[in-house]
Design an enzyme around this catalytic site. Structure first.
Site, PDB file in Angstrom:
ATOM      1  N   GLU A 229       0.852  -1.192   0.000  1.00  0.00           N
ATOM      2  CA  GLU A 229       0.000   0.000   0.000  1.00  0.00           C
ATOM      3  C   GLU A 229       0.891   1.247   0.000  1.00  0.00           C
ATOM      4  OE1 GLU A 229      -3.260   0.150   2.858  1.00  0.00           O
ATOM      5  OE2 GLU A 229      -3.430   2.317   2.629  1.00  0.00           O
ATOM      6  N   ARG A 307      -7.718   2.622  13.396  1.00  0.00           N
ATOM      7  CA  ARG A 307      -8.593   1.470  13.161  1.00  0.00           C
ATOM      8  C   ARG A 307      -8.595   0.526  14.370  1.00  0.00           C
ATOM      9  NH1 ARG A 307     -11.734  -0.905   9.123  1.00  0.00           N
ATOM     10  NH2 ARG A 307     -11.207   0.461   7.392  1.00  0.00           N
ATOM     11  N   GLU A 709     -10.689  -8.377   4.146  1.00  0.00           N
ATOM     12  CA  GLU A 709     -10.046  -8.405   5.457  1.00  0.00           C
ATOM     13  C   GLU A 709     -10.845  -9.079   6.572  1.00  0.00           C
ATOM     14  OE1 GLU A 709      -9.506  -4.050   5.057  1.00  0.00           O
ATOM     15  OE2 GLU A 709      -7.523  -4.448   5.860  1.00  0.00           O
TER      16      GLU A 709
END
Ligand code: LUZ
Ligand code: MOS
Length: 753
Positions: A229, A307, A709
C-alpha cells in the site's frame, strides 16, 4: 449467487500471467540494488563508495545528494527520507542505490561499500519507547459514556496485559519496479504497488517534477496484503531517480532476503485492558491502552492506530468505553498496513479480556460473548449507530447449523477419555467496518470504452493482486450492459487512464471501483437504449439488453449488440464513459472522535476446534466452521476463497508466525527457515463456510459485501481454542495473552505450575 472463475486462472496455471519481472526489458536496461544500514540506530560518520564505484560495470551510486526535489517519502507525516542523510534509524534503512550493467555487478559493488556508523541506543519494543517518550505523533482516545463511574457499579472487574506480534506479508512476488524513460523528461513506472497514485505522487515530489511527467502502470501483483500500500513506493522512486539522471531504463526487483530485512510488517502491539461486568455478565465498562510498535517512521501507523480504536469492542455493545492508542517510535523498519489494518490487534485485546473474565468466573467465554453481542441501533464508541446488524444472526446460526452442543459434548467426552491429547473449542464473532477510516479516501473512477466491434475495455483504479477484483469488475460491466463475459476486457491499472486513485486497500476496492464501473456502464446503456429505440421504433422504456441481444418488452428483437454498436457509431454516439463514485453518508470528526466512518459492517462467527498433543505441545486445527455475512455474494467461489485465505493468514498470525529482532534491532527471522508460515499441514482439516441468508446491503457493490479483510479475524478464535485445550490438561495454567501461541509456548503452558 453466481460464481465465475477468476479471469486470470488459465494464464496463471500456464505461467503466462505477467508480473513486473516478466516484462520484456529494453536492451539498454540497467539494474539497481539498495545499500542499506547495517545498524539500527546511529550517526553516519563516513561512507566510502570509492571501491564500489571503480568496479567495472557500475554506472552510478545514488545517495540523498542526488535527489533533485525533496528527499522525503512520508505519506501521512513527512518523517521518512528516501535515502538516509546523517543518521540511520533502522537496520535495513536505504542509504544508497547502486546502478550497474548487471545484477551481479551491483551485488559485488554492494560488498565493496564501507560504512562507519557511530551507534546510538536502540529501542525495539513499544513499551520501552513509551517509557522513553518516543512517539510518532500524539495519542488518540475514544470515549463513550463514563468508564470511571461505570467501574464503581460493576460486580466484577478484571485487568490484564496482552501482546500480539507482527506479521510478515510474504507476498509471493517481492517488491519491485521497472522504470523506462519517455520523451521530454517523462518516466513510465511499471510497479508492483497497491497504490499507483502514491507511487506517482511521491516520485514527482522526489524528482521535483509535475505528476503528469510520471506514468504508473500496474499489471497485477503477486500478492500485497497491505505490504504494497505504501511500501512499494521507495523502490519505484529510486529507479525513477536513476532514470532521470541516466536516461536509460532501470529495473529493481528485491530478492527475498532484502525484502524481509528492509520492509515493515504488521505492527506488534502491547496492550492493557480493564473490563467490568455485572452479575448478568453484561460488559458495563471497558478500558484499553494500546501501544503500537510503529517502527522508525510514521508510514501508515496513525491510520492503523485509529482502526485499532474503531475495532476495540469488536462485535459487542459496551456502553462505557475508553480506549487510547500510542504510536510508539522504535528502531525497527516502519511497520505498515497488513490485512485488517490494526483491527485484529484491537479485537485480540477485548477477546483476551473476555477470556480473563470468564476464567476468573469459572465459566466458558461464550457466555460472556453471547450476552454482549451488538444489537440494532447500538452505538459504537465512535458514535456510529449500528444498523443491519448481523452479529446475533451469525452467532446463533453458527451454533445451530453446526450443532455446537453436539461438538461440545464430543469434545468433553474426548477430553475425559484421552490423557495426552486434549481438544478445545472457541467461538469468534467479528464485526469489521468497511470504508477507509479517512473519509476523503473513499472514492474511485472507471473509464469504459465500447469499441466499434462491440468489445469493451474497462479501466479502473483497482489493482488486481490475486483477490480477483478484475473478475468482479468484469461481472459488473457484463451485468449492467447485458453482454457476455468474453466481450469485456480489464485493462492494466494506469494513472493516465484513471487518476488520483486511492490504494487498493481497506477491503473497499470492489465496492468503490465497482460502483464507478456501474455508473459508467449505466450512462452508456442509457445512450444505447436510445439508439435501439430509434432503430426498432419502440419506446425506450421497453428496451433492454441481455445476452448480447436487444429485447423489446421481454421479447428478443432481431437487433444484436454488434449491430446496435455499429449503428451508434454511425450516429456519432459517444461510446466511452468516465464515472466517479464517492461513498455517500460517511463522515468523521477527529476533534471530537465521533462520526459515521463506515459505509457498513461485515459480520460473522467462527467455531474453531483444535487438538493439542500434550506431550509435545504441537496442535492441529480439526475444523473451523463459519457463518459469514457476504450480503448477496456476487461471486461465491471468489468470496469463499477470500474467507479461507484470510482465515489461514489469521491463524498464522495467532499461532506460528514469530517475527524476531535481537536487542540491536537486527531481524533474526530473516528467512523462511526461521519464520514459519502456515502450510497445508497447519491449515484446518476442514473449513465449512455457510453464507448468512440476508437481503444484502445497498452500499456494497451489487449488494455483495466487502470480503478481503474481515475473515482474517476468525483466526483469533484459534488462540482461544488452543488455550481451552491447554486449560483442560493443566488446571494450574494461568491464562496468558501473548500471541503467537507457538508450540513452544503451548508446551510451557501445559507444564506450568
Ligand atoms: N488503508 C488505509 C487501509 O489507508 N485506510 C484504511 O482505513 C484501511 N483499512 C484497512 C486496510 N487498509
Ligand atoms: Mo490493506 S491492510 O492495504 O487493505
Amino acid at each position: 449467487m453466481k460464481t465465475m472463475q477468476n479471469i486470470d486462472s488459465f494464464t496463471h496455471v500456464r505461467g503466462e500471467s505477467l508480473f513486473v519481472d516478466d516484462i520484456s526489458i529494453r536492451q539498454d536496461t540497467l539494474f539497481g540494488l539498495v545499500f542499506d544500514s547495517p545498524k539500527a540506530h546511529g550517526i553516519i560518520k563516513n561512507v566510502d563508495y570509492s571501491k564500489a564505484e571503480k568496479l567495472e560495470g557500475v554506472v552510478k551510486i545514488f545517495t540523498f545528494k542526488d535527489v533533485p526535489g525533496e528527499n522525503q517519502i512520508g505519506g501521512i507525516l513527512p518523517d521518512e527520507p528516501l535515502w538516509a542523510e546523517k543518521e540511520v534509524h533502522f537496520w535495513g534503512q536505504p542509504i544508497a542505490f547502486i546502478v550497474a550493467e548487471t545484477e551481479s555487478i551491483a551485488k559485488k559493488a554492494r560488498q565493496l561499500i564501507e560504512i562507519e556508523i557511530e551507534e546510538l541506543p536502540v529501542i525495539t519494543t513499544a513499551k520501552e519507547a513509551k517509557s522513553k517518550g518516543s512517539f510518532i505523533n500524539a495519542p488518540r482516545t475514544f470515549n463513550l459514556g463514563d468508564t470511571k463511574e461505570a467501574f464503581d457499579n460493576c460486580d466484577y472487574i478484571f485487568e490484564g496485559e496482552t501482546f500480539s506480534n507482527g506479521q510478515e506479508h510474504l507476498y509471493l512476488e517481492t517488491q519491485g519496479c521497472y522504470a523506462i524513460p519517455q520523451e521530454n523528461g517523462s518516466i513510465k513506472l511499471i510497479s508492483s504497488t497497491q497504490g499507483p497514485t502514491a507511487v506517482q505522487k511521491i516520485t514527482a515530489r522526489v524528482l521535483g517534477v509535475a505528476m503528469h511527467k510520471i506514468e504508473v502502470d500496474v499489471i497485477r501483483l503477486g500478492g500485497g496484503f497491505g505490504g504494497k500500500e505504501d511500501q512499494a513506493t521507495p523502490w519505484a522512486v529510486m529507479t525513477a531517480v536513476a532514470v532521470q539522471h541516466l536516461n536509460r531504463p532501470v529495473k529493481y526487483i528485491l530478492n527475498r532476503h532484502d525484502d524481509l530485512r528492509m520492509t515493515g510488517k504488521r505492527h506488534p502491539y502491547s496492550s492493557f485492558f480493564k473490563i467490568g461486568l455485572n452479575k448478568e455478565l453484561k460488559i458495563v465498562a471497558f478500558e484499553a491502552e494500546f501501544l503500537q510498535n510503529a517502527g522508525a517512521a510514521a508510514d501508515l501507523s496513525p491510520a492503523i492506530a485509529e482502526r485499532t480504536l474503531f475495532h476495540a469492542t469488536n462485535s459487542y455493545f459496551v456502553p462505557n468505553v475508553k480506549t487510547s492508542v500510542y504510536s510508539c517510535k522504535t528502531n525497527l523498519p516502519p511497520n505498515t498496513a497488513f490485512r485488517g489494518f490494526g483491527g485484529p490487534q484491537g479485537m485480540f485485546v477485548i477477546e483476551s479480556a473476555i477470556a480473563a473474565a470468564a476464567d476468573n468466573l469459572g465459566i466458558d467465554r461464550k457466555y460472556i460473548q453471547e450476552v454482549n453481542l451488538l444489537d440494532e441501533n447500538d452505538e459504537f464508541s465512535y458514535g456510529q449507530i449500528a444498523t443491519q446488524v448481523e452479529a446475533r444472526n451469525t452467532w446463533f446460526s453458527a451454533k445451530e447449523k453446526f450443532e455446537l452442543e453436539k461438538i461440545e459434548k464430543e469434545v468433553a467426552s474426548f477430553n475425559k477419555t484421552n490423557e495426552h491429547f486434549k481438544k478445545g473449542v472457541s467461538l469468534m464473532p467479528i464485526a469489521f467496518g468497511i470504508s477507509f477510516t479517512n473519509t476523503a479516501m473513499n472514492h474511485a473512477r472507471a473509464l469504459v470504452h465500447i469499441y466499434q466491434d462491440g468489445s469493451v475495455g474497462v479501466s479502473t483504479g483497482a489493482v488486481e493482486m490475486g483477490q480477483s477484483v478484475n473478475t468482479k469488475m468484469l461481472q459488473v460491466a457484463q451485468e449492467i450492459l447485458g453482454i457476455s463475459a468474453g466481450k469485456v476486457k480489464l485493462e492494466t491499472t494506469n494513472t493516465t487512464r484513471v487518476a488520483n486513485t486511492s490504494p487498493s486497500a481497506a477491503s473497499s476496492t470492489a465496492d468503490l471501483n465497482g460502483k464507478a464501473v456501474k455508473l459508467a456502464c449505466e450512462k452508456l446503456l442509457e445512450r444505447l437504449v436510445n439508439v435501439a429505440a430509434n432503430i426498432l421504433q419502440e419506446e425506450e422504456s421497453v428496451i433492454s439488453i441481455c445476452n448480447d441481444l436487444i429485447y423489446v418488452a421481454d421479447k428478443k428483437s432481431s437487433l444484436s449488440w454488434e449491430e446496435l454498436i455499429s449503428q451508434a457509431m454511425l450516429e456519432r454516439v459517444a461510446l466511452s464513459e468516465n464515472a466517479h463514485y464517492a461513498t455517500p453518508v460517511i463522515h468523521f470528526d477527529k476533534t471530537i472522535e465521533k462520526g459515521h466512518p463506515f459505509a457498513y459492517h461485515v459480520y460473522g462467527t467462527a467455531i474453531t476446534i483444535t487438538t493439542v498433543d500434550c506431550i509435545r505441545g504441537v496442535y492441529e486445527i480439526d475444523a473451523v466452521k463459519i457463518v459469514h455475512d457476504f450480503g448477496k455474494s456476487m461471486n461465491i467461489g471468489i468470496d469463499l476463497g477470500q474467507v479461507e485465505g484470510a482465515l489461514a493468514q489469521g491463524i498464522g498470525w495467532m499461532t506460528m508466525e514469530e517475527i524476531s529482532y535481537d536487542s540491536n534491532g537486527r531481524l533474526l527471522s530473516n528467512a523462511l527457515s526461521t519464520y514459519k508460515v502456515p502450510d497445508i499441514f497447519s491449515a484446518p482439516k476442514t473449513i465449512d463456510t455457510i453464507p448468512l441468508e440476508t437481503a444484502g446491503n445497498g452500499m456494497a457493490i451489487l449488494k455483495s459485501k466487502a470480503v478481503g479483510e474481515p475473515p482474517l479475524m476468525y483466526g483469533i478464535g484459534t488462540y482461544f481454542a488452543i488455550q481451552n485445550a491447554v486449560k483442560s490438561f493443566n488446571k494450574d495454567y494461568k491464562l496468558k495473552f501473548h500471541a503467537p501461541f507457538t508450540p513452544e509456548k503451548v508446551l510451557m503452558a501445559l507444564y506450568e505450575k
